[in-house]
Motif scaffolding. Structure first.
Motif, PDB file in Angstrom:
ATOM      1  N   ALA A  27       0.848  -1.189   0.000  1.00  0.00           N
ATOM      2  CA  ALA A  27       0.000   0.000   0.000  1.00  0.00           C
ATOM      3  C   ALA A  27       0.886   1.242   0.000  1.00  0.00           C
ATOM      4  O   ALA A  27       1.593   1.507   0.972  1.00  0.00           O
ATOM      5  CB  ALA A  27      -0.921   0.000   1.213  1.00  0.00           C
ATOM      6  N   HIS A  29      -0.429   4.455  -0.901  1.00  0.00           N
ATOM      7  CA  HIS A  29      -1.400   5.498  -1.174  1.00  0.00           C
ATOM      8  C   HIS A  29      -1.048   6.769  -0.391  1.00  0.00           C
ATOM      9  O   HIS A  29      -0.383   6.729   0.635  1.00  0.00           O
ATOM     10  CB  HIS A  29      -2.813   5.030  -0.791  1.00  0.00           C
ATOM     11  CG  HIS A  29      -2.909   4.537   0.617  1.00  0.00           C
ATOM     12  ND1 HIS A  29      -2.511   3.267   0.983  1.00  0.00           N
ATOM     13  CD2 HIS A  29      -3.332   5.139   1.753  1.00  0.00           C
ATOM     14  CE1 HIS A  29      -2.703   3.102   2.277  1.00  0.00           C
ATOM     15  NE2 HIS A  29      -3.193   4.223   2.773  1.00  0.00           N
ATOM     16  N   GLN A  30      -1.487   7.907  -0.937  1.00  0.00           N
ATOM     17  CA  GLN A  30      -1.321   9.223  -0.315  1.00  0.00           C
ATOM     18  C   GLN A  30       0.139   9.541  -0.023  1.00  0.00           C
ATOM     19  O   GLN A  30       0.498  10.011   1.053  1.00  0.00           O
ATOM     20  CB  GLN A  30      -2.145   9.298   0.973  1.00  0.00           C
ATOM     21  CG  GLN A  30      -3.638   9.161   0.759  1.00  0.00           C
ATOM     22  CD  GLN A  30      -4.434   9.234   2.040  1.00  0.00           C
ATOM     23  OE1 GLN A  30      -3.893   9.140   3.135  1.00  0.00           O
ATOM     24  NE2 GLN A  30      -5.734   9.395   1.914  1.00  0.00           N
ATOM     25  N   LEU A  50      -1.758  -1.093  -4.078  1.00  0.00           N
ATOM     26  CA  LEU A  50      -2.618   0.068  -3.831  1.00  0.00           C
ATOM     27  C   LEU A  50      -1.803   1.332  -4.030  1.00  0.00           C
ATOM     28  O   LEU A  50      -0.881   1.631  -3.262  1.00  0.00           O
ATOM     29  CB  LEU A  50      -3.181   0.010  -2.408  1.00  0.00           C
ATOM     30  CG  LEU A  50      -3.916  -1.281  -2.023  1.00  0.00           C
ATOM     31  CD1 LEU A  50      -4.369  -1.226  -0.570  1.00  0.00           C
ATOM     32  CD2 LEU A  50      -5.104  -1.521  -2.937  1.00  0.00           C
ATOM     33  N   LEU A  51      -2.146   2.091  -5.066  1.00  0.00           N
ATOM     34  CA  LEU A  51      -1.449   3.336  -5.398  1.00  0.00           C
ATOM     35  C   LEU A  51      -2.426   4.503  -5.517  1.00  0.00           C
ATOM     36  O   LEU A  51      -2.141   5.483  -6.216  1.00  0.00           O
ATOM     37  CB  LEU A  51      -0.682   3.176  -6.716  1.00  0.00           C
ATOM     38  CG  LEU A  51       0.510   2.219  -6.689  1.00  0.00           C
ATOM     39  CD1 LEU A  51       1.009   1.936  -8.096  1.00  0.00           C
ATOM     40  CD2 LEU A  51       1.644   2.777  -5.836  1.00  0.00           C
ATOM     41  N   GLN A  52      -3.557   4.452  -4.849  1.00  0.00           N
ATOM     42  CA  GLN A  52      -4.558   5.494  -4.998  1.00  0.00           C
ATOM     43  C   GLN A  52      -4.121   6.795  -4.322  1.00  0.00           C
ATOM     44  O   GLN A  52      -3.295   6.805  -3.425  1.00  0.00           O
ATOM     45  CB  GLN A  52      -5.910   5.034  -4.439  1.00  0.00           C
ATOM     46  CG  GLN A  52      -5.953   4.833  -2.926  1.00  0.00           C
ATOM     47  CD  GLN A  52      -5.629   3.418  -2.531  1.00  0.00           C
ATOM     48  OE1 GLN A  52      -4.892   2.716  -3.239  1.00  0.00           O
ATOM     49  NE2 GLN A  52      -6.157   2.983  -1.403  1.00  0.00           N
ATOM     50  N   ASN A  53      -4.713   7.881  -4.792  1.00  0.00           N
ATOM     51  CA  ASN A  53      -4.490   9.226  -4.245  1.00  0.00           C
ATOM     52  C   ASN A  53      -3.021   9.630  -4.319  1.00  0.00           C
ATOM     53  O   ASN A  53      -2.416  10.044  -3.331  1.00  0.00           O
ATOM     54  CB  ASN A  53      -4.996   9.315  -2.814  1.00  0.00           C
ATOM     55  CG  ASN A  53      -5.288  10.740  -2.390  1.00  0.00           C
ATOM     56  OD1 ASN A  53      -5.070  11.678  -3.159  1.00  0.00           O
ATOM     57  ND2 ASN A  53      -5.777  10.929  -1.190  1.00  0.00           N
ATOM     58  N   ASN A  54      -2.450   9.538  -5.521  1.00  0.00           N
ATOM     59  CA  ASN A  54      -1.105  10.021  -5.787  1.00  0.00           C
ATOM     60  C   ASN A  54      -1.153  10.962  -6.991  1.00  0.00           C
ATOM     61  O   ASN A  54      -2.225  11.474  -7.337  1.00  0.00           O
ATOM     62  CB  ASN A  54      -0.149   8.849  -6.028  1.00  0.00           C
ATOM     63  CG  ASN A  54       0.223   8.132  -4.733  1.00  0.00           C
ATOM     64  OD1 ASN A  54       0.876   8.696  -3.862  1.00  0.00           O
ATOM     65  ND2 ASN A  54      -0.202   6.890  -4.604  1.00  0.00           N
ATOM     66  N   ASN A  72      -5.077  -0.802  -7.792  1.00  0.00           N
ATOM     67  CA  ASN A  72      -5.886   0.376  -7.472  1.00  0.00           C
ATOM     68  C   ASN A  72      -5.081   1.621  -7.781  1.00  0.00           C
ATOM     69  O   ASN A  72      -4.061   1.891  -7.152  1.00  0.00           O
ATOM     70  CB  ASN A  72      -6.289   0.354  -5.998  1.00  0.00           C
ATOM     71  CG  ASN A  72      -7.360   1.399  -5.676  1.00  0.00           C
ATOM     72  OD1 ASN A  72      -7.479   2.415  -6.344  1.00  0.00           O
ATOM     73  ND2 ASN A  72      -8.148   1.128  -4.641  1.00  0.00           N
ATOM     74  N   ASN A  76      -5.660   9.612  -9.435  1.00  0.00           N
ATOM     75  CA  ASN A  76      -4.352   9.931  -9.976  1.00  0.00           C
ATOM     76  C   ASN A  76      -4.529  10.794 -11.224  1.00  0.00           C
ATOM     77  O   ASN A  76      -5.628  11.323 -11.474  1.00  0.00           O
ATOM     78  CB  ASN A  76      -3.576   8.644 -10.292  1.00  0.00           C
ATOM     79  CG  ASN A  76      -2.909   8.063  -9.043  1.00  0.00           C
ATOM     80  OD1 ASN A  76      -1.858   8.501  -8.621  1.00  0.00           O
ATOM     81  ND2 ASN A  76      -3.553   7.058  -8.456  1.00  0.00           N
TER      82      ASN A  76
END
Length: 438
Positions: A27, A29-30, A50-54, A72, A76
């Motif tokens: 994970a 993320h962020q 999980l690579l969300q919110n980058n 994920n 982005n």
């Protein structure tokens, strides 16, 4: 720009004891990451990424993740669906709230035979007419699209409308290209104006005013604006951290000295906390009462009891006291007084005091004795008197062996006495029937 490093991956793999090569879930993320890198070579056993919110703008460096099942990339800056052919086990792909404009890119996902769930909601292409029908026909392996199940009837209807849907998505994409071109022009002009203003005002001048103007200006849902906002937030954080470092360098934090060079503990009261140390009230226990606030949370108190000293930390302030004797740490207790909130620490002595006590005999009736507690007087220290050793016979010697004389001896010596009629006098008459005095 935040980059993916080995330290960052190891930090996020604590659940796997920091082992990267066998990592199955990661994970990131962020983290304001702008580029996918290094994961492709170090984490080949990944199943969930999980690579969300980058701030990732391109799908790349993922072709070696043959076991990856869930990817994920929501929130982005991705505009093109590409470079996912190597994900042979991919089952779920989440591209929610990105900037995919050409829905025809989903054709590249046909090679992902195990793909069952796809999320494109929040992208410009999801607003085109015929979007859903087009995706359902192009990707026959899908079971869900944007969280909605694809039934057999939906697929039949979509195939019947495919020609119309294809034309609609193409026209929608051409319209979006015009909108996108205007967005790029507007961003370019905004950047030029900001550069000119910065040159005129000078670097660093009016920084607070420029920051306030930036947050008050209108922003758009574009990759450029998202990246610009992220850069602004990062600069503010860096400036804040630099200010804190400067303050720390100017006024270093005071660290109290707790022990002498020989290891002897000092008496320290950093917070000037009122306390009472009772060493005479009980011959077996040393009691320390710390006057803490009544409503102070107990989690802010820390007690450390050692054989020769006790340390109490109250909200980071240290109270350390040396003890007059050794105490038993394993039998010591610390409790809060529910009425006053004070901290009471009882520490049994290693060797109890040997004291002599006596009870006073008061001339009280039984009722008064029942109401009053007995008084106890502790014996003080014994005072000795120095005496001199005498050599030779004493001056005033009393010989108690001559205090009595036998009556026979008196008769043999003859009648002697005084004139008052006592034994031994002239008028004395001895009566043999009277027993002698003994």
């Amino acid at each position: 720009m935040v980059r993916i490093t080995i330290d960052l991956i190891r930090k996020r793999s604590e659940h796997n004891e920091g082992e990267i090569s066998t990592l199955e879930e990661l994970a990131l993320h962020q983290e304001s990451i702008e580029k996918i890198e290094l994961i492709n070579r170090l984490c080949k056993d990944l199943r969930i990424l999980l690579l969300q919110n980058n701030l990732i703008s391109k799908l790349e460096n993922l072709n070696r993740l043959k076991l990856l099942e869930y990817l994920n990339l929501a929130l982005n800056n991705i505009e093109v669906i590409e470079n996912l052919e190597g994900l042979e086990s991919l089952k779920k792909l989440d591209l929610t709230v990105n900037f995919v404009g050409d829905v025809r890119d989903v054709k590249r996902l046909r090679v992902n035979e195990h793909l069952q769930e796809l999320f494109l909601i929040g992208n410009p292409c999801a607003d085109y007419d015929g979007y859903r029908d087009y995706v359902i026909v192009v990707l026959p392996q899908l079971r869900e699209l944007d969280g909605h199940e694809i039934t057999r009837s939906d697929r039949i209807k979509a195939m019947q409308k495919y020609a119309v849907a294809e034309g609609d998505v193409i026209r929608g994409y051409w319209n979006y290209r015009e909108i996108r071109a205007r967005q790029l022009d507007r961003h370019r002009e905004k950047k030029e104006r900001a550069t000119i203003t910065e040159l005129e005002d000078g670097e660093g001048d009016g920084d607070e005013e420029a920051t306030e103007a930036f947050w008050n200006s209108k922003s758009y849902h574009t990759p450029e604006d998202r990246r610009e906002i992220a850069d602004k937030v990062r600069k503010i954080e860096e400036k804040k951290n630099r200010g804190q470092e400067n303050n720390n360098n100017r006024s270093p934090k005071f660290v109290p000295k707790l022990f002498s060079p020989e290891g002897r503990p000092y008496n320290v009261n950093q917070g000037r906390i009122p306390f009472h140390l009772d060493v005479e009230g009980d011959p077996e226990i040393v009691t320390l009462e710390v006057m803490t606030y009544r409503y102070l949370d107990t989690s802010l108190l820390n007690v450390d009891i050692q054989p020769n000293y006790v340390r109490v930390t109250v909200k980071g302030k240290i109270l350390q006291l040396t003890l007059p004797c050794e105490v038993l740490t394993d039998r010591s207790t610390a409790q809060r007084n529910t009425a006053t909130g004070n901290l009471i620490i009882n520490m049994p002595r290693m060797t109890p005091l040997t004291t002599v006590t006596k009870r006073l005999n008061n001339s009280l009736d039984k009722s008064e004795e029942g109401n009053r507690s007995p008084k106890v007087i502790k014996s003080g220290s014994t005072i000795t008197k120095r005496e001199l050793l005498e050599i030779g016979p004493p001056v005033n010697d009393l010989d108690f062996s001559k205090i009595y004389k036998d009556s026979k001896t008196v008769r043999q010596e003859g009648p002697k006495g005084d004139l008052h009629g006592r034994k031994g006098s002239v008028n004395f008459v001895d009566n043999p029937e009277v027993p002698p005095l003994e």
